[in-house]
Design an enzyme around this catalytic site. Structure first.
Site: not given
Ligand code: ITT
Length: 202
Positions: A8, A65, A186
């Site tokens: 995503g 992140d 964001h």
């Molecule tokens: P990477 O570290 O590989 O980038 P991740 O999913 O583990 O992937 P994060 O540690 O940054 O990434 O986790 C952030 C979570 O917050 C992510 O899995 C999403 O579910 C949620 N999130 C972040 N941005 C979002 C958005 O724009 N819309 C909905 N949920 C979001």
């Protein structure tokens, strides 16, 4: 390259870069493994991901992140937003957990259900140069979740000034960039700052 394993996010980051003429490869396409996110802030974890990818690929690496910060839950899930979805990355589970905790705390009015998303973006170059930016999007959590667009917590998050959740918006609307706006999500807001620092104008 884009240092994320989240499809995503990857789609959004590609869309944000496209108008600047950048055609990135992803960490997945390069077969890079995910570093452990041991930081205690969004910014620290974005840096860990970007630096690890830049070193491994010897390319400029762009990492995000991000997470959802819920006021009534003292900021949870915050930097643990991905982990609340469990090993199967099921965000219905994560959203249901948030709703259960909100109900337990009697958070029923929109005022009591305030939350914001944070995105920390980091670009790391193989020569150790770094750019770091951060931005947030404020809103209210709705229940039941609405919409099937986007990813993660999008169906539960209604940004301030809108009557639809991110899950009910196209990605273009969610970015809210010109000519639609000056940045809504964001990630788009943080990207605007990053673009000013290190990308050619659109
Ligand atoms: P990477 O570290 O590989 O980038 P991740 O999913 O583990 O992937 P994060 O540690 O940054 O990434 O986790 C952030 C979570 O917050 C992510 O899995 C999403 O579910 C949620 N999130 C972040 N941005 C979002 C958005 O724009 N819309 C909905 N949920 C979001």
């Amino acid at each position: 390259m884009i240092a994320t394993h989240n499809p995503g996010k990857l789609a959004e980051m590609r869309e944000l870069l496209a108008p600047h003429g950048v055609e990135p490869v992803s960490a997945g396409e390069l077969g890079l493994s995910e570093p452990e996110e041991t930081g205690d802030s969004f910014r620290a974890n974005a840096k860990i991901k970007a630096v690890a990818a830049a070193m491994a690929a010897q390319l400029p690496a762009f990492a995000d992140d991000s997470g959802l910060v819920v006021d009534a839950l003292d900021g949870a899930p915050g930097i643990l937003s991905a982990r609340w979805a469990g090993p199967t990355k099921d965000f219905t589970v994560a959203m249901t957990r948030i709703e259960r905790l909100l109900q337990e705390r009697g958070a029923t009015t929109p005022e009591q259900r305030k939350a914001h998303f944070v995105s920390a973006l980091c670009v790391a170059w193989p020569d150790d140069h770094l750019e770091e930016v951060e931005a947030r999007a404020d809103g209210t959590l709705v229940w039941p979740p609405r919409g099937v667009a986007g990813f993660g917590y999008d169906p539960m998050f209604m940004p301030d000034g809108f009557a639809r959740t991110f899950g009910e918006m196209t990605s273009i609307e969610k970015h809210g960039l010109p000519p639609l706006g000056l940045g809504l999500s964001h990630r788009a807001r943080a990207f605007v700052k990053l673009a000013e620092i290190c990308l050619a104008p659109r």
